[in-house]
Design a protein around this motif. Structure first.
Motif, mmCIF file in Angstrom:
data_model
loop_
_atom_site.group_PDB
_atom_site.id
_atom_site.type_symbol
_atom_site.label_atom_id
_atom_site.label_comp_id
_atom_site.label_asym_id
_atom_site.label_seq_id
_atom_site.Cartn_x
_atom_site.Cartn_y
_atom_site.Cartn_z
ATOM 1 N N VAL A 112 0.422 -1.181 -0.046
ATOM 2 C CA VAL A 112 0.325 -0.219 -0.326
ATOM 3 C C VAL A 112 0.581 1.078 -0.118
ATOM 4 O O VAL A 112 0.198 2.248 -0.512
ATOM 5 N N LEU A 113 2.292 1.009 -0.229
ATOM 6 C CA LEU A 113 3.059 1.983 0.652
ATOM 7 C C LEU A 113 2.881 2.716 -0.737
ATOM 8 O O LEU A 113 2.492 4.119 -0.426
ATOM 9 N N PRO A 114 3.366 2.811 -2.219
ATOM 10 C CA PRO A 114 2.694 3.655 -2.830
ATOM 11 C C PRO A 114 1.686 4.233 -3.484
ATOM 12 O O PRO A 114 1.529 5.937 -3.918
ATOM 13 N N VAL A 115 0.842 3.544 -2.653
ATOM 14 C CA VAL A 115 -0.979 4.168 -3.212
ATOM 15 C C VAL A 115 -0.634 5.460 -2.078
ATOM 16 O O VAL A 115 -1.089 6.590 -1.841
ATOM 17 N N TYR A 116 -0.074 5.666 -0.876
ATOM 18 C CA TYR A 116 -0.475 6.327 0.131
ATOM 19 C C TYR A 116 0.758 7.829 -0.460
ATOM 20 O O TYR A 116 0.467 8.832 0.086
ATOM 21 N N GLU A 117 1.718 7.294 -0.569
ATOM 22 C CA GLU A 117 2.709 7.923 -1.109
ATOM 23 C C GLU A 117 2.036 9.251 -2.337
ATOM 24 O O GLU A 117 2.387 9.918 -2.966
ATOM 25 N N LYS A 118 1.574 7.948 -3.248
ATOM 26 C CA LYS A 118 0.914 9.302 -4.887
ATOM 27 C C LYS A 118 0.037 9.996 -4.474
ATOM 28 O O LYS A 118 -0.212 10.857 -5.022
ATOM 29 N N ASN A 119 -1.394 9.677 -3.042
ATOM 30 C CA ASN A 119 -2.401 9.687 -2.962
ATOM 31 C C ASN A 119 -1.530 11.192 -1.876
ATOM 32 O O ASN A 119 -2.792 11.833 -1.631
#
Lengths: 420, 371, 573
Positions: A112-119
């Protein structure tokens, strides 16, 4: 064919409809809960969902956060890592949650890390982990390796142990923990020959992996236990176990059957908390050690109130699927609980739910007196907290034998300890 | 049984089929992304559908083997994952030094103590090479395994169990950190594909369109194949392998070809899945995953090409919804649905359409869905 | 162990002066009472240490009670605290007779009658690791003269591995009067280990010679240390002797590992056999690919869990789909009666799984006899449903099944560990195989089963009620899975998805053995077990071993596609 098209559309609409949450009210703030409620990890993660709902109710009863009631959006990661990323996306993009509390395994966090960084979202992560990561979008209330593993080694060294056997499940957390422990043990003057479990070296002879690893769901520990028995034959040996969940049962049953015990060769486990203990053969574990930043047996008014409140909440809650009998509290649960309060404190300090402002407030060093004592947030998104070492008792609780106060959470440990 | 006849019976003539497929394809490939571009359909939904379509590719590959050739492979998810892994390796290389350690090699290698790239990782910096590997690695594995299996005439249940063992072994293998393929965590945290930011809405839309086009191509290709002589032999093998063999067809060669072809289709699905899902790890190779793909096909309707697509999309959509609405009962719903389909609806959901049609046209057509 | 040294030192310097004085003033009981009353842990340790060397018989039971939280502080009405031990049977209130620690006499209540106290109302005297080691030091020396040989050996070994020269005289004195062979060996080892520390070269050489003859595993580390020491001190004769001794230990280890691996392989093979035998019947004989086989195992394991709780404290269950919890009262048995729960659980597990299996056969499988591949799919659905039902009933956590004492010890012969549970499973497997063989070959039912399985329609024409036979056969196969579950609860975890851990292995075992052949399953299970354990031992890596076994199975089936034993038939397809 018309039927088919409608069917396809129907199914699509189903998926679309599912994505839109319940109607939003102006006086609530949406908060995501992202844990596995089904699949292999449900055993551990369901308890975190429960304690989070309890915390939200507790905060809402006292007026909520910035005057807004917390409205939890609970989604199921189903122990499926791509699904975790999908659900995280859903929480952030569709439900627009202010913050998420979730994840247990390292792989779900990595997913999920990329998702949180993206958003630019904010995730509170409550379970002991390997470190080697520092994202501005994740608040790690979890134990870093130096808040669990190295204190346990200190304890053993003080007890006069000379030989250390490293055993773990084959994934990132045990691998990293054991590498850090290897460096730590060497820095404490323990010779390489006294560290058991085997090593793997690269071409240059540098050790790249230490310890013995088994896959998840491994059922046969005969050979490993026989090896430990030989390792421990000369006395003063101990086992440092990062075995995960299920595999602890066959391991400890085999361990006891081979005549090894806490007195001949104690085992310290980093993945067994009060919650996991419910499924373990308690009699065969008496005297073995655990090391966490919280134990249910902590004898403070704050903790007693927390435990009593949680039990009372369990009795009255109407949420389906919550087990009410025989519940305990454990470190990941308390770190989830503490995480919610730290987030609340950060929001209140920032005066806003905006992630950047909340983060700035969070990094400024907030404190909260939780069930496990005082916790303080750090600049690096980790948390300073107390560490306890406990001996397991037949009733599934831990007796605290040693505590370390205010241990700073340090995610970058590899290469930090130099061998003597 | 003649499931392919079923396929025709409910779609009517070739012309109607052409129109229906064309309409759906137009909707999925053109309308849907457009709606997304104008913000009517959310980015989340488009990525979700992108993944469903990848699963549909996997389902077609299962169906090609099971529905058309009678080989129930319980290891198709292995080829899907292998394709994904090959793509993942390239995407890992594209992260550059933006990882947690800010080193020019993937994070997990730094973590394992590597200071430079292992040799077999090096060529994956090239996108064409990675694409070649997406086809080559699963294709070769399928060729070798299929050759051994079909040569010694392993079939039926034995074939199923062996493929299951294969994927189980592979998942254990990839699970090990020493494999240098990321261990349990696998590959994640991708940043760029072909120079575009992979998390960008436009990139995701492009990936979605690619997937939809690929699905259309595979569908058309398989549709064509099933009508050729090759397709007929394939179905003859399913219905009576020994008869086909005694009629002078080298059934082993046919089966091997189909097995490799199915592996390639699955692999392409996996290769498109990974940039959209954002992660690939050994979990995807577990025997359960392959079984799930078989479930999609069975529920959708095997022996047809539409069935697997409907099944893959339908069940995954149901899963997305039910894991949220009924987390405690989701498995029971899936399990019961599945038992019912196997027991009472062997032709799957798509056969319902035909049944309904017949009911209305009141013709006394033989029940073709009966096994 | 630091503490151990200091304890011994304390003994050496003060025991004579102080200890004897104390012993005169204080009995061992009084000393322990005093320790229990002491506030600081360090003080407790100091007082307990005074007991070292004492042979008083009251020490062991009291210290053991203390360790097991059975020593309490009772606040007398007068206000003083009295350390008490509770013993005897509990009455309705849970009260037991209280004995004073310092006199050993029952405490009298103001009424003059013996005082009865409830354990839950009192605080147990605390203890921690350091204190327990202090107690151990006391008990070790106590144990040097204990009547129990096993205990004595352990005490001697502990002293030996500490390599403390001060303990040498005590050991040598004991060696003169020791009669038990095991203890004699342990004494020789311990004395030699201590002599290894001697500054005198001939003594050292003699000690090394002795260790070479004894070649115990425990001596490996001290030997390595001695070797290193000799090499740095440039003492070739000592170094050579140490090397020779080490070689002897190594070759002993080889033997131990070889036979240990054999035994472990045999036991793993037996586990595989036990779990796969049910499948050999449902899959092998009936051709039903039962993916829910793992869940049948879980049914057996959960039955064992329920039986255990009915014998013990009782349990709570949830009825699925409702919010209704049910409480099953327990019989509150203790001691050996409680331990028999496992014996009772074995047949019940068989029955429970057989009933579930018959239900499954009637509701789903009987429609699928002609469609084996579809039975695979439908039973997979069943397996999902069952797993979720377990979760809803028993919770998603694993449940605790404790091993009865007769399954949780081991025999150790020449350092090879023979765990009782492992020995049990070998016997259990043999028993089940013989049982199944008898049922299939010597009973009318077996005859019918074989007839129906060989040719269902022909058997039906002969007037056999094939429906019934199918049902019973499936019940038998499922029941065997239940038996496996009962056993697995003793060595592994019991949880909703426990069956998933075994299902692939089960199918492998049956397929390798040859479908439709029980003897083949036996051979393949044992073969896979041995191969797995040997590879683990050689590679020292559990995962690689397993992968290699899988690969060799796949290759093996290329060579013999129908398994070890082929069931010959004239039919094609």
């Amino acid at each position: 064919m018309i039927t088919k098209i409608t069917k396809l559309l129907g199914v699509g609409a189903l998926a679309l409809g599912a994505s839109f949450g319940t109607a939003r009210a102006a006086d609530t703030v949406k908060v995501g809960v992202l844990h596995s409620l089904s699949g292999t990890m449900a055993i551990s993660e369901t308890s975190l969902r429960d304690v989070l709902l309890f915390t939200f109710d507790e905060i809402n009863a006292k007026g909520g956060v910035l005057g807004k009631k917390i409205e939890p959006v609970v989604v199921d990661g189903a122990s499926n890592w791509p699904l975790f990323a999908e659900k995280a996306k859903q929480l952030l993009e569709q439900d627009k949650v202010a913050v998420t509390f979730g994840c247990w395994t390292s792989v779900s966090r990595k997913s999920v890390l990329p998702v949180y960084e993206k958003n630019n979202g904010l995730l509170f992560y409550p379970v002991q982990y390997e470190g080697e990561e520092e994202s501005k979008n994740v608040a790690y209330t979890a134990e870093a390796v130096n808040q669990q593993a190295t204190p346990a080694v200190d304890y053993y060294l003080a007890e006069g142990k000379k030989k250390f056997y490293l055993l773990g499940s084959d994934y990132v957390y045990p691998q990293t923990t054991n590498l850090v422990l290897l460096e730590y043990l060497l820095s404490k003057g323990v010779p390489l020959a006294n560290i058991g479990g085997g090593f793997k070296k690269d071409e240059s002879g540098k050790i790249i992996s230490a310890g013995k690893y088994t896959p998840f769901g491994h059922t046969d520990y005969q050979q490993i236990v026989a090896e430990i028995k030989q390792f421990a034959a000369s006395g003063d040996a101990c086992v440092i176990s990062t075995l995960n969940g299920d595999t602890n049962v066959p391991f400890f049953k085999e361990y006891a059957a081979a005549g090894l015990s806490a007195e001949t060769c104690p085992v310290v486990s980093f993945s067994i908390s009060e919650d996991e203990f419910r499924g373990l053969p308690a009699k065969q574990l008496v005297g073995q050690l655990g090391c966490w930043t919280y134990f249910q047996s902590i004898n403070t008014p704050a903790n007693k109130k927390f435990v009593a409140d949680f039990q009372a909440w369990l009795k009255t809650t109407k949420t389906p699927g919550i087990v009410k009998e025989g519940r305990v509290t454990c470190s990941p649960m308390v770190l989830s609980y503490v995480g919610v309060y730290l987030w609340k404190a950060a929001v209140e300090k920032a005066g806003s739910f905006d992630v950047d402002k909340v983060r700035a407030a969070y990094q400024s060093g907030l404190s909260f007196d939780g069930p496990g004592g005082k916790v303080t947030t750090q600049k690096n998104m980790h948390v300073t907290k107390n560490v306890f070492i406990g001996e397991t008792k037949a009733d599934g609780q831990f007796k605290i034998v040693k505590s370390f106060d205010n241990v700073y959470g340090e995610p970058w440990l590899k290469g930090k300890f130099k061998a003597k | 049984m003649t499931p392919s006849a079923t396929g025709r019976s409910y779609l009517g003539s070739r012309r109607t089929e052409f129109i229906v497929v064309g309409l759906i394809a137009f909707f999925l490939i053109v309308v849907f992304p457009l709606l997304n571009a104008f913000g009517i359909v959310s980015n989340f939904t488009i990525t979700l559908w992108g993944k469903y379509l990848c699963y549909a590719l996997l389902a077609i590959s299962v169906d090609l083997l099971w529905g058309y050739t009678g080989l129930l492979s319980l290891g198709q998810a292995l080829f899907f994952s292998l394709g994904g892994y090959m793509m993942g390796m390239h995407l890992m290389r594209m992260i550059g030094d933006l990882g947690q350690y800010h080193k020019p090699i993937p994070d997990f290698l730094v973590f394992l103590g590597w200071s430079e790239l292992p040799t077999f990782w090096k060529p994956f910096s090239s996108f064409p090479f990675a694409l070649t590997m997406v086809l080559l690695v699963p294709g070769l594995l399928a060729l070798v395994f299929g050759f051994l299996a079909f040569r010694s005439r392993i079939k039926g249940v034995y074939f199923s169990i062996l493929t299951q063992a294969l994927t189980y072994g592979a998942s254990l293998m990839f699970f090990r950190n020493d494999m240098l393929m990321g261990g349990n965590n696998g590959f994640t945290d991708y940043k760029f594909i072909l120079g575009y930011d992979i998390r960008d809405a436009a990139t995701q839309r492009a990936l979605y369109i690619t997937t939809a086009v690929m699905l259309l191509l595979v569908y058309t290709g398989c549709r064509w194949l099933s009508g050729t002589k090759f397709g007929l032999v394939q179905q003859a093998i399913r219905d009576g392998e020994n008869r086909a063999l005694f009629s002078g067809y080298a059934t082993a060669h046919f089966k091997l070809f189909v097995f490799v072809l199915a592996a390639l289709i699955a692999s392409i699905g996996g290769c498109l899945f990974v940039p959209q899902a954002g992660i690939i790890n050994p979990e995807e190779m577990k025997p359960e995953k392959s079984l799930e793909a078989v479930v999609w096909v069975a529920v959708g309707g095997r022996g047809t090409l539409v069935g697997p697509i409907v099944g893959a999309i339908g069940i995954n959509a149901l899963k997305s919804w039910a894991t949220r609405a009924f987390p405690d009962y989701w498995l029971i719903i899936l399990g019961v649905l599945f038992i019912i389909v196997v027991l009472f609806l062997p032709g799957g959901v798509v056969s319902l359409a035909g049944k309904v049609r017949r009911l209305f046209s009141a013709k006394t057509a033989p029940d073709s869905a009966k096994p | 162990m630091n503490f151990f040294y200091s304890a011994l030192r304390l003994l050496a310097f003060t025991a004579l002066a102080l200890g004897s004085a104390l012993a005169a003033a204080d009995t061992a009981r009084q000393t322990i009472a005093r320790a229990a009353l002491a506030e600081a842990p360090a003080q407790r340790i100091e007082i307990i240490t005074l007991l070292i060397g004492s042979g008083d018989e009251s020490i062991a039971p009291l210290l053991n009670a203390w360790k097991e939280d059975a020593l309490f502080l009772y606040s007398a009405p007068a206000g003083s605290k009295i350390p008490v031990q509770l013993s005897g049977d509990k009455d309705e209130q849970g009260a037991q007779a209280a004995t004073s620690v310092d006199t050993g006499q029952p405490i009298l209540a103001p009424t003059g009658r013996p005082l009865r106290l409830i354990a839950a109302d009192l605080t147990a005297v605390e203890h921690n690791g350091a204190l327990r080691r202090a107690m151990k030091a006391v008990l070790d020396l106590l144990d040097l003269s204990t009547a129990n040989v096993e205990k004595r050996v352990r005490a001697i070994q502990t002293i030996g591995s500490s390599q403390n020269v001060e303990k040498l005289p005590a050991l040598q004195a004991r060696a003169k009067i020791e009669t038990a062979p095991a203890a004699q060996l342990a004494l020789r080892e311990a004395i030699a280990l201590i002599q290894l520390k001697s500054p005198d070269t001939p003594t050292k050489l003699a000690a090394l010679k002795e260790l070479e003859t004894l070649h115990t595993i425990a001596s490996a580390d001290p030997l390595k240390a001695a070797l290193k020491e000799a090499e740095t001190a440039n003492h070739p004769s000592v170094a050579n002797a140490a090397r020779a001794a080490l070689n002897a230990v190594d070759s002993h280890l080889m033997t131990v590992n070889f036979f240990g691996t054999l035994f472990r392989g045999l036991s793993l093979g037996s586990v595989l056999l036990v779990v796969a035998l049910g499948l050999a019947i449902t899959f092998g004989l009936m051709g039903v690919i039962n993916m829910a086989h793992g869940e049948m195992i879980a049914v057996g394991a959960y039955t064992t869990y329920v039986v255990q709780n009915l014998f013990g404290e009782g349990m709570d269950l949830m009825i699925p789909f409702t919010r209704i919890g049910v409480h099953l009262p327990g019989a509150h048995l203790t001691g050996w009666v409680y331990q028999t729960y496992f014996i009772v659980a074995i047949p019940l597990s068989f029955l429970a799984a057989a009933v579930v299996g018959i239900g499954l056969e009637r509701s789903v499988i009987r429609f699928l006899y002609r469609r084996p591949l579809e039975s695979l799919l439908a039973t997979w659905g069943v397996s999902l449903v069952l797993q979720q039902l377990f979760k809803l009933t028993f919770g998603s956590n694993n449940v605790q099944v404790s091993s009865p004492s007769y399954l949780s010890g081991n025999w150790t012969y020449q350092d090879i560990i023979f765990g009782w549970n492992r020995v049990f499973v070998i016997g259990f497997a043999a028993f089940i195989v013989v049982g199944v063989w008898l049922v299939l070959t010597k009973t009318p039912l077996g005859l019918l089963i074989r007839a129906v399985m060989q040719n269902r329609s022909m058997a039906s024409c002969m007037g056999i009620r094939t429906e019934r036979v199918n049902m019973l056969t499936f019940g038998l196969g499922s029941g065997l899975a239940g038996l496996a579950g009962a056993f697995l609860s003793q060595i592994g975890n019991v949880g909703p998805s426990m069956g998933q851990n075994y299902i692939v292995d089960c199918f492998m075992t049956v397929v390798v053995g040859g479908v439709g052949n029980i003897a083949g399953t036996v051979i393949s299970a044992l073969g896979i077990g041995l191969a797995d354990q040997s590879l683990q031992q050689i590679l020292l890596n559990p995962v690689l071993g397993k992968i290699l076994v899988l690969v060799s199975i796949i290759l093996f089936l290329q060579w013999r596609p129908a398994g070890i034993f082929v069931t010959r038939s004239r039919s094609l397809d």
